[in-house]
Design a protein around this motif. Structure first.
Motif, PDB file in Angstrom:
ATOM      1  N   VAL A 152     -13.409  42.584  42.755  1.00 39.14           N
ATOM      2  CA  VAL A 152     -14.405  43.310  41.963  1.00 39.14           C
ATOM      3  C   VAL A 152     -15.554  43.764  42.859  1.00 39.14           C
ATOM      4  N   GLN A 153     -15.913  42.927  43.833  1.00 39.26           N
ATOM      5  CA  GLN A 153     -17.019  43.240  44.743  1.00 39.26           C
ATOM      6  C   GLN A 153     -16.588  44.122  45.918  1.00 39.26           C
ATOM      7  N   ARG A 154     -15.328  44.553  45.931  1.00 45.21           N
ATOM      8  CA  ARG A 154     -14.772  45.413  46.986  1.00 45.21           C
ATOM      9  C   ARG A 154     -14.704  44.707  48.349  1.00 45.21           C
ATOM     10  N   ARG A 155     -14.624  43.402  48.354  1.00 42.53           N
ATOM     11  CA  ARG A 155     -14.432  42.636  49.596  1.00 42.53           C
ATOM     12  C   ARG A 155     -12.925  42.378  49.722  1.00 42.53           C
ATOM     13  N   TYR A 156     -12.214  43.415  50.115  1.00 44.91           N
ATOM     14  CA  TYR A 156     -10.758  43.387  50.032  1.00 44.91           C
ATOM     15  C   TYR A 156     -10.121  42.442  51.046  1.00 44.91           C
ATOM     16  N   GLN A 157     -10.672  42.374  52.273  1.00 45.93           N
ATOM     17  CA  GLN A 157     -10.096  41.447  53.248  1.00 45.93           C
ATOM     18  C   GLN A 157     -10.205  40.009  52.755  1.00 45.93           C
ATOM     19  N   ALA A 158     -11.369  39.655  52.210  1.00 42.47           N
ATOM     20  CA  ALA A 158     -11.555  38.299  51.687  1.00 42.47           C
ATOM     21  C   ALA A 158     -10.608  38.034  50.530  1.00 42.47           C
ATOM     22  N   SER A 159     -10.453  39.010  49.641  1.00 43.58           N
ATOM     23  CA  SER A 159      -9.560  38.840  48.492  1.00 43.58           C
ATOM     24  C   SER A 159      -8.133  38.559  48.952  1.00 43.58           C
ATOM     25  N   TYR A 160      -7.672  39.306  49.952  1.00 41.99           N
ATOM     26  CA  TYR A 160      -6.306  39.113  50.450  1.00 41.99           C
ATOM     27  C   TYR A 160      -6.126  37.721  51.043  1.00 41.99           C
ATOM     28  N   GLN A 161      -7.064  37.284  51.873  1.00 43.66           N
ATOM     29  CA  GLN A 161      -6.931  35.969  52.506  1.00 43.66           C
ATOM     30  C   GLN A 161      -7.031  34.839  51.478  1.00 43.66           C
ATOM     31  N   LEU A 162      -7.816  35.021  50.445  1.00 42.23           N
ATOM     32  CA  LEU A 162      -7.903  34.014  49.388  1.00 42.23           C
ATOM     33  C   LEU A 162      -6.591  33.917  48.615  1.00 42.23           C
ATOM     34  N   LEU A 163      -5.938  35.055  48.392  1.00 41.37           N
ATOM     35  CA  LEU A 163      -4.634  35.030  47.714  1.00 41.37           C
ATOM     36  C   LEU A 163      -3.586  34.352  48.591  1.00 41.37           C
ATOM     37  N   LYS A 164      -3.637  34.590  49.887  1.00 42.45           N
ATOM     38  CA  LYS A 164      -2.706  33.900  50.775  1.00 42.45           C
ATOM     39  C   LYS A 164      -2.948  32.391  50.752  1.00 42.45           C
TER      40      LYS A 164
END
Length: 380
Positions: free
Chosen positions: A201-213
């Motif tokens: 939602v905050q457009r922090r896409y790299q963080a979102s991807y690593q959190l999903l991993k």
């Protein structure tokens, strides 16, 4: 008042999909590391130790309680340590304690940290209740529900006979729903998925991807993350990868309420992708099925109410707002909408009642706005 998030993009939906054989897909192939730069700050993916870490203030609070006894901790949480509900914040134990606010996941994590440090038995619980809806930054967030149950003894039967459940929801609201015990790994996967959705939602896409991993690594059986991953791929323009993930999620058998919601939401997201590509034949394959699901979305009725309100048809707006409230009475904006419609119809006492409820349910950063509107209503 829920905890783990299942997300899908907002948009006008025409629907469709073709099936895919799960046996032909390795989940490893669904991860596309090359799409994302490495994280400069590893703190964006907190370790379990960081999530459950206690502060000196938390340790001082525990010193006032007898060791191994759960009831004093429950009483503390209901009084001095009471946490105010805020659906938009997933916090670790220390941040939840310091701010006295957070969502259900935050409350569960903080309670577990305190219980563990004080020798109190606990177990995490998944409540298979209907999902709770939210909408942030062009994304629907559909929240599942977990809580935590405490006990003083080591006998598992004590959980049922003399244990206490810590939850934002009163017991009568969750009574009758199936309760499933969760391991700490299963809870942490949901925690990381929460953070990933918030980062998206905050457009922090790299963080979102690593959190999903991180969620997948700690619990490979946690299926809700696939829908979040698909939305993330579409947000960064990787539509082919998003489609593969959606199709994989759709083929997961809906053996429970949460998994059924995952399948439905993946269908919605795939439909958005197909409609953007003008693949009409595939839309039509599942149109009837998803039209029914769309009508279970309270924001569908809320948006219709908003349109009626803007058009000056306040009676029609009231009808739509009531339908939205029937599906999600916990949403502050729905109470605000119906309050405005009642005000336009001259029903001032009903308008004030719903404005008070909007104020009560609103996150901290919106309470002042409703307080000002309440004051205006009362002075008028």
């Amino acid at each position: 008042m829920r905890t783990h998030l299942i997300i899908f993009l907002i948009g006008w939906m025409l629907f469709g999909c073709a099936s895919i054989d799960k046996a032909q897909i390795s989940t490893d192939s669904l991860w596309q590391d090359q799409l994302f730069e490495p994280l400069a700050n590893s703190a964006a993916v907190p370790t379990p130790a960081k999530i459950f870490a206690l502060t000196p203030a938390m340790r001082r609070a525990l010193q006032t309680m007898p060791r191994g006894q759960h009831r004093p901790l429950v009483e503390f949480l209901q009084q001095d340590g009471q946490v105010q509900y805020d659906s938009r914040l997933t916090r670790d134990a220390a941040a939840t304690f310091a701010s006295s606010s957070g969502n259900c996941m935050s409350l569960v994590v903080m309670t577990a940290a305190l219980a563990k440090a004080n020798g109190i038995g606990y177990r995490y619980q998944l409540v298979q209740a209907p999902p709770v809806w939210d909408r942030q930054g062009g994304v629907y967030l559909i929240n599942g529900h977990v809580n935590i149950r405490l006990q003083s003894g080591s006998d598992d039967t004590v959980f049922e006979r003399r244990g206490s459940t810590v939850d934002f929801l009163p017991g009568n609201q969750i009574r009758g729903y199936q309760i499933i015990s969760l391991s700490e790994s299963q809870l942490l996967a949901r925690y990381y998925n929460n953070l990933a959705a918030e980062a998206l939602v905050q457009r922090r896409y790299q963080a979102s991807y690593q959190l999903l991993k991180a969620a997948h690594q700690i619990d490979p059986q946690f299926v809700q993350l696939w829908n979040t991953l698909g939305v993330l791929y579409r947000r960064v323009g990787a539509e082919a990868q998003a489609e593969r993930v959606y199709r994989y999620a759709i083929e997961l058998a809906p053996t429970d309420v949460i998994r059924a919601n995952l399948v439905n939401n993946a269908l919605h997201n795939l439909a958005l992708l197909l409609s953007s590509q003008n693949r009409l034949q595939e839309w039509q394959q599942v149109h009837a099925r998803l039209e029914l699901n769309r009508l279970a979305n309270p924001y569908y009725y809320f948006d219709m109410g908003e349109a009626a309100y803007r058009g000056g048809d306040y009676q029609q707006a009231l009808r739509y707002y009531r339908r939205a409230l029937d599906l999600a009475e916990y949403r502050h904006e729905f109470h605000f909408g119906i309050s405005r419609a009642y005000f336009r119809n001259g029903q001032l006492s009903l308008s004030e009642r719903h404005m008070r409820q909007a104020h009560k349910l609103a996150p901290q950063n919106e309470k002042q706005r409703y307080q000002l509107k309440l004051a205006a209503l009362r002075s008028g």
